[in-house]
Scaffold this active site. Structure first.
Site, mmCIF file in Angstrom:
data_model
loop_
_atom_site.group_PDB
_atom_site.id
_atom_site.type_symbol
_atom_site.label_atom_id
_atom_site.label_comp_id
_atom_site.label_asym_id
_atom_site.label_seq_id
_atom_site.Cartn_x
_atom_site.Cartn_y
_atom_site.Cartn_z
ATOM 1 N N ARG A 91 0.825 -1.205 0.000
ATOM 2 C CA ARG A 91 0.000 0.000 0.000
ATOM 3 C C ARG A 91 0.861 1.257 0.000
ATOM 4 N NH1 ARG A 91 -4.698 -2.447 2.586
ATOM 5 N NH2 ARG A 91 -6.516 -1.102 2.643
ATOM 6 N N ARG A 172 -10.367 6.509 4.819
ATOM 7 C CA ARG A 172 -9.661 5.453 4.081
ATOM 8 C C ARG A 172 -9.527 5.819 2.602
ATOM 9 N NH1 ARG A 172 -13.696 1.306 5.377
ATOM 10 N NH2 ARG A 172 -12.547 -0.209 4.164
HETATM 11 P P1 AMP Z 1 -8.352 -3.584 4.058
HETATM 12 O O1 AMP Z 1 -9.135 -4.749 4.560
HETATM 13 O O2 AMP Z 1 -7.354 -3.967 2.997
HETATM 14 O O3 AMP Z 1 -9.215 -2.416 3.657
HETATM 15 O O4 AMP Z 1 -7.458 -3.069 5.302
HETATM 16 C C1 AMP Z 1 -8.062 -2.600 6.480
HETATM 17 C C2 AMP Z 1 -7.081 -1.734 7.256
HETATM 18 O O5 AMP Z 1 -5.935 -2.518 7.635
HETATM 19 C C3 AMP Z 1 -6.525 -0.538 6.508
HETATM 20 O O6 AMP Z 1 -7.392 0.589 6.550
HETATM 21 C C4 AMP Z 1 -5.207 -0.295 7.263
HETATM 22 O O7 AMP Z 1 -5.446 0.331 8.498
HETATM 23 C C5 AMP Z 1 -4.750 -1.727 7.569
HETATM 24 N N1 AMP Z 1 -3.879 -2.285 6.495
HETATM 25 C C6 AMP Z 1 -4.144 -3.365 5.692
HETATM 26 N N2 AMP Z 1 -3.135 -3.598 4.842
HETATM 27 C C7 AMP Z 1 -2.202 -2.641 5.081
HETATM 28 C C8 AMP Z 1 -0.926 -2.332 4.512
HETATM 29 N N3 AMP Z 1 -0.412 -3.047 3.494
HETATM 30 N N4 AMP Z 1 -0.247 -1.269 5.023
HETATM 31 C C9 AMP Z 1 -0.743 -0.535 6.031
HETATM 32 N N5 AMP Z 1 -1.938 -0.762 6.612
HETATM 33 C C10 AMP Z 1 -2.671 -1.815 6.149
#
Ligand code: AMP
Length: 219
Positions: A91, A172
């Site tokens: 990310r 987000r």
């Molecule tokens: P997601 O399910 O991919 O939307 O991830 C949910 C949350 O997890 C994000 O809003 C971040 O807080 C954290 N997160 C997931 N993957 C990452 C990553 N590669 N780097 C940093 N934070 C992450």
């Protein structure tokens, strides 16, 4: 087919989780979803979960060092030796660079899902996730979804993710806008990349994604 190593990039609500699950089934490669791993840690109340809970609730990114260690450990497991699909990692540009260094000999395809903001907000508001098997649903009229409260696969209750509330959704989306561009530029310069319209029906997106995978890695 050559071993498919795939990273999925796209804003929250662009369909990464849905598409990653389908690709994982179709090509028998593990789906590695960093968001799912973190949510499981929060639910279990583990030390990792305690460190990341507030960051996730704020819609911000967890620190690179922690995320990189987590993904390094996961990719070292035997099932990832013959390909993988990463959902939600990398990310940041730094995460992408370190991932390249971890796997210097592996051909990589980056798939970027593009969806307009107003569609993303509606989708995230309508999103539900099965409390047991993690299957994703869209309620209401989007894609003919229903108001059904139970998972059609395992019968467990459907839940809204803690971070799928309007305030965190907007944070987000902003986080994505702040970080995505250098990441996409990195893949455009360094590996195969496909930019796909993620605003159409999920099955159409899957067809486009699979066509790019087969162009890159063979049938
Ligand atoms: P997601 O399910 O991919 O939307 O991830 C949910 C949350 O997890 C994000 O809003 C971040 O807080 C954290 N997160 C997931 N993957 C990452 C990553 N590669 N780097 C940093 N934070 C992450």
């Amino acid at each position: 087919m050559a071993q498919p190593n795939i990273v999925l990039i796209g804003p929250p609500g662009s369909g990464k989780g849905t598409q990653a699950a389908r690709i994982s089934d179709r090509y028998t490669i593990p789906m590695i979803s960093t968001g799912d791993i973190l949510r499981a840690a929060v639910k279990a109340g583990s030390p990792l979960g305690k460190r990341v809970q507030a960051i996730m609730a704020a819609g911000a990114l967890v620190g690179d060092d922690l995320m990189i260690d987590l993904v390094r450990d996961r990719l070292a497991q035997a099932d990832a030796a013959h390909g993988f699909i990463l959902d939600g990692f990398p990310r940041t540009l730094n995460q992408a660079r370190v991932l390249d260094d971890m796997l210097p000999d592996r051909k990589m395809l980056a798939i970027v899902l593009v969806v307009p903001n107003n569609v993303l907000e509606r989708r995230l508001d309508a999103r539900r996730i099965c409390s047991q098997c993690r299957t994703l649903y869209t309620t209401g009229t989007l894609y003919g979804g229903s108001e059904e409260e139970l998972c059609s696969k395992c019968g467990a209750t459907l839940l809204r993710r803690d971070d799928d509330n309007l305030e965190t959704i907007r944070a987000r989306l902003q986080t994505y806008r702040d970080t995505a561009e250098p990441l996409i530029r990195h893949y455009r310069e360094r590996s195969a990349m496909a930019v796909i319209d993620g605003s159409v029906a999920p099955a159409q997106v899957t067809a486009a994604v699979m066509s790019h995978i087969e162009q890159t890695f063979g049938k």
